[in-house]
Scaffold this motif. Sequence first.
Motif, PDB file in Angstrom:
ATOM      1  N   VAL A  93       0.912  -1.257   0.261  1.00  0.00           N
ATOM      2  CA  VAL A  93       0.096  -0.007  -0.097  1.00  0.00           C
ATOM      3  C   VAL A  93       0.705   1.296   0.087  1.00  0.00           C
ATOM      4  O   VAL A  93       0.846   2.150  -0.814  1.00  0.00           O
ATOM      5  N   PHE A  94       1.802   1.133   0.859  1.00  0.00           N
ATOM      6  CA  PHE A  94       2.818   2.479   1.078  1.00  0.00           C
ATOM      7  C   PHE A  94       3.480   2.880  -0.302  1.00  0.00           C
ATOM      8  O   PHE A  94       3.839   3.821  -0.672  1.00  0.00           O
ATOM      9  N   LEU A 269      -1.544  10.685  13.954  1.00  0.00           N
ATOM     10  CA  LEU A 269      -2.640   9.949  13.659  1.00  0.00           C
ATOM     11  C   LEU A 269      -2.670   8.791  14.847  1.00  0.00           C
ATOM     12  O   LEU A 269      -1.897   8.068  15.020  1.00  0.00           O
ATOM     13  N   ILE A 270      -4.231   8.767  15.394  1.00  0.00           N
ATOM     14  CA  ILE A 270      -4.505   7.808  16.406  1.00  0.00           C
ATOM     15  C   ILE A 270      -5.666   7.048  15.871  1.00  0.00           C
ATOM     16  O   ILE A 270      -6.504   7.700  15.752  1.00  0.00           O
ATOM     17  N   ILE A 271      -5.712   6.009  15.633  1.00  0.00           N
ATOM     18  CA  ILE A 271      -6.734   5.111  15.179  1.00  0.00           C
ATOM     19  C   ILE A 271      -7.209   3.857  16.293  1.00  0.00           C
ATOM     20  O   ILE A 271      -6.225   3.325  16.637  1.00  0.00           O
ATOM     21  N   ASP A 272      -8.370   3.995  16.682  1.00  0.00           N
ATOM     22  CA  ASP A 272      -8.733   3.118  17.781  1.00  0.00           C
ATOM     23  C   ASP A 272      -9.840   2.437  17.229  1.00  0.00           C
ATOM     24  O   ASP A 272     -10.661   2.639  16.167  1.00  0.00           O
ATOM     25  N   LEU A 304     -12.604   3.538  14.634  1.00  0.00           N
ATOM     26  CA  LEU A 304     -12.999   2.389  13.472  1.00  0.00           C
ATOM     27  C   LEU A 304     -14.282   1.728  13.994  1.00  0.00           C
ATOM     28  O   LEU A 304     -14.123   1.339  15.218  1.00  0.00           O
ATOM     29  N   LYS A 305     -15.343   2.167  13.340  1.00  0.00           N
ATOM     30  CA  LYS A 305     -16.701   1.642  14.047  1.00  0.00           C
ATOM     31  C   LYS A 305     -16.764  -0.209  13.748  1.00  0.00           C
ATOM     32  O   LYS A 305     -16.436  -0.639  12.752  1.00  0.00           O
ATOM     33  N   GLY A 306     -17.755  -0.572  14.744  1.00  0.00           N
ATOM     34  CA  GLY A 306     -17.958  -2.088  14.585  1.00  0.00           C
ATOM     35  C   GLY A 306     -16.980  -2.943  14.851  1.00  0.00           C
ATOM     36  O   GLY A 306     -17.085  -4.390  14.192  1.00  0.00           O
ATOM     37  N   ILE A 307     -15.944  -2.430  15.295  1.00  0.00           N
ATOM     38  CA  ILE A 307     -14.889  -3.808  15.154  1.00  0.00           C
ATOM     39  C   ILE A 307     -14.055  -3.808  16.767  1.00  0.00           C
ATOM     40  O   ILE A 307     -14.318  -2.822  17.411  1.00  0.00           O
ATOM     41  N   GLN A 308     -13.470  -5.134  17.038  1.00  0.00           N
ATOM     42  CA  GLN A 308     -12.574  -5.093  18.314  1.00  0.00           C
ATOM     43  C   GLN A 308     -11.307  -5.091  17.760  1.00  0.00           C
ATOM     44  O   GLN A 308     -10.908  -4.587  16.499  1.00  0.00           O
ATOM     45  N   TYR A 313      -6.784  -5.410  11.373  1.00  0.00           N
ATOM     46  CA  TYR A 313      -5.964  -6.287  10.601  1.00  0.00           C
ATOM     47  C   TYR A 313      -6.691  -7.311   9.626  1.00  0.00           C
ATOM     48  O   TYR A 313      -6.149  -7.833   8.637  1.00  0.00           O
ATOM     49  N   LYS A 314      -8.238  -7.092   9.688  1.00  0.00           N
ATOM     50  CA  LYS A 314      -9.099  -7.873   8.939  1.00  0.00           C
ATOM     51  C   LYS A 314     -10.118  -7.074   8.369  1.00  0.00           C
ATOM     52  O   LYS A 314      -9.715  -6.477   7.116  1.00  0.00           O
ATOM     53  N   LYS A 315     -11.115  -6.673   8.864  1.00  0.00           N
ATOM     54  CA  LYS A 315     -12.347  -6.134   8.490  1.00  0.00           C
ATOM     55  C   LYS A 315     -12.061  -4.735   7.980  1.00  0.00           C
ATOM     56  O   LYS A 315     -12.441  -4.303   7.104  1.00  0.00           O
ATOM     57  N   LYS A 316     -11.051  -4.103   8.896  1.00  0.00           N
ATOM     58  CA  LYS A 316     -10.961  -2.778   8.706  1.00  0.00           C
ATOM     59  C   LYS A 316      -9.446  -2.288   8.037  1.00  0.00           C
ATOM     60  O   LYS A 316      -9.058  -1.115   8.194  1.00  0.00           O
ATOM     61  N   PHE A 317      -8.682  -3.376   7.648  1.00  0.00           N
ATOM     62  CA  PHE A 317      -7.620  -3.176   7.127  1.00  0.00           C
ATOM     63  C   PHE A 317      -7.459  -2.088   6.199  1.00  0.00           C
ATOM     64  O   PHE A 317      -6.639  -1.067   6.259  1.00  0.00           O
ATOM     65  N   ASP A 318      -8.392  -2.066   5.105  1.00  0.00           N
ATOM     66  CA  ASP A 318      -8.146  -1.288   3.970  1.00  0.00           C
ATOM     67  C   ASP A 318      -8.503   0.280   4.379  1.00  0.00           C
ATOM     68  O   ASP A 318      -7.802   1.161   4.137  1.00  0.00           O
ATOM     69  N   GLU A 319      -9.574   0.237   5.277  1.00  0.00           N
ATOM     70  CA  GLU A 319      -9.841   1.778   5.974  1.00  0.00           C
ATOM     71  C   GLU A 319      -8.728   2.380   6.658  1.00  0.00           C
ATOM     72  O   GLU A 319      -8.512   3.480   6.369  1.00  0.00           O
ATOM     73  N   ALA A 320      -8.108   1.492   7.458  1.00  0.00           N
ATOM     74  CA  ALA A 320      -7.093   2.112   8.319  1.00  0.00           C
ATOM     75  C   ALA A 320      -5.848   2.189   7.515  1.00  0.00           C
ATOM     76  O   ALA A 320      -5.376   3.467   7.751  1.00  0.00           O
ATOM     77  N   ALA A 321      -5.450   1.568   6.638  1.00  0.00           N
ATOM     78  CA  ALA A 321      -4.346   1.641   5.714  1.00  0.00           C
ATOM     79  C   ALA A 321      -4.610   2.904   4.983  1.00  0.00           C
ATOM     80  O   ALA A 321      -3.634   3.842   4.606  1.00  0.00           O
ATOM     81  N   SER A 322      -5.739   3.013   4.412  1.00  0.00           N
ATOM     82  CA  SER A 322      -5.917   4.262   3.480  1.00  0.00           C
ATOM     83  C   SER A 322      -5.860   5.612   4.550  1.00  0.00           C
ATOM     84  O   SER A 322      -5.268   6.621   3.836  1.00  0.00           O
ATOM     85  N   MET A 323      -6.255   5.799   5.757  1.00  0.00           N
ATOM     86  CA  MET A 323      -6.256   6.789   6.363  1.00  0.00           C
ATOM     87  C   MET A 323      -4.746   7.189   6.941  1.00  0.00           C
ATOM     88  O   MET A 323      -4.474   8.132   6.684  1.00  0.00           O
TER      89      MET A 323
END
Length: 336
Positions: A93-94, A269-272, A304-308, A313-323
Motif C-alpha cells: 500500500v505504501f 494520527l491515532i486510530i482506535d 473505527l466502527k464495529g470492530i474489536q 488487521y482484517k475487516k478494517k485493514f483497508d480503511e485504516a491503511a487508507s487513512m
Amino acid sequence: MRAILFLVLIAAFHAHAVAQPSKSRAAAIAQNYPAIPESIQRRPVTIWSDGTRMAGDLYLPADMAPEAKLPAIVFIAGTGGTKKGTPARMASVFVQNGYAFLAFDYRGWGESDSKLQMLEDMPEPNENGDVTVKARAISWQMDFADQVEDIRNAIAFVSGSPNVDNERIGVLGTSYGGGLATWIAANDSRVRCAAVQVPGMGGGRGPAAERRGLNLQTKQARGEIEPVPYETGAPRGKMSSYAHMRYNTAKSIGYDVIKAAEKITIPMLIIDAENEELIDRTKNGEWVAGILESNGTPVKYHVLKGIQHYGVYKKKFDEAASMEVEWFNQFLKSAQ
C-alpha cells in the motif's frame, strides 16, 4: 518448559538465536510472505542493534530511479508481530503511494538473532576475545528498553539508505508497537510524522506498577529469581494466546508513554477500535490524542466502527491503511 541450551563461539557481536519458548525460529523463517505486485521489490536487509543482528525487509518501487529519494515509513510491530505479517501486507500500500517501507523483527523475535544469557561462568577469552560458553537465547521478550533501541537502529538504518530522504521519516506502530511508536515520536528527532493503530500505551499503570517493576528488578539483580524471564513471565488472561512471549516489567521502569506524549510536536494520527476489548482506549489512544490537542500538536483521532482490537488487521485493514497513507501524504510526503 525445558531450557534449550547450546554451545556457541562468540566474538564481540556474533550472537545467533537458536531457541525460543514454544515458538521456534524455524517456524518464523518458514512463514510465507503475502504476494506483492511486480512493481514492488523487497530487499532483505541486516540491521545491527547494540551488536545483535536484526532481520529486516526494505520495500521499494521496482522501477525506482537510482538517484531517487523517497520518504520512508518504519513499521513498529505489536505483540508477537513479525515482518512477514501485517507490515508485509502494508508495504504494498505504501510503496504504491510513493514511499520506502521498512519492516523488521525485534531482537529475539521472528528471524532476528537473540541476545544470549550465559548459564555458566565465563572462561578467559582467547587472544581474539573469543569464548566458548553454554548460553540461552533471550527470545520473545516484551522488553521496552531493548525494543526502543531496536527501533532507533531501524530508523538509523533506513536514514542511511541511498534511496531514502532522511528528512522525511515516519513511524507507524500497531497495538503494543503503537505505544513504542508514540514514545519514539516524542524522543527521536529524526521522526517527522507518526501514526498508530489500536495502540497500547500503558495508560493507568501508576505508582503501584512502578513499585512492582522495581521489586522485580531487585530480585533479578540479586539472583533470587530468573534474571531474564524464561519459565516465568508468560502473558495471561486476554493475552494468553501469546504464551510464547515473556513480559519483563523490570525493563519498563521509567517507560511512560503518557508522559512522553507531552513532548510530541510532530503530526500524529491515532486510530482506535470502537469495541476494543484488550485495553481501555480512554486511557490510551484517546488520552494521548487529548494531550496532543491541548498542546496544539497536529493530531487526528479516529475510531473505527464495529470492530474489536484485531479487526484493524482484517475487516478494517483497508480503511485504516487508507487513512494512514492520507496522513503521511499530508504531513510527511509533502514536507520540504
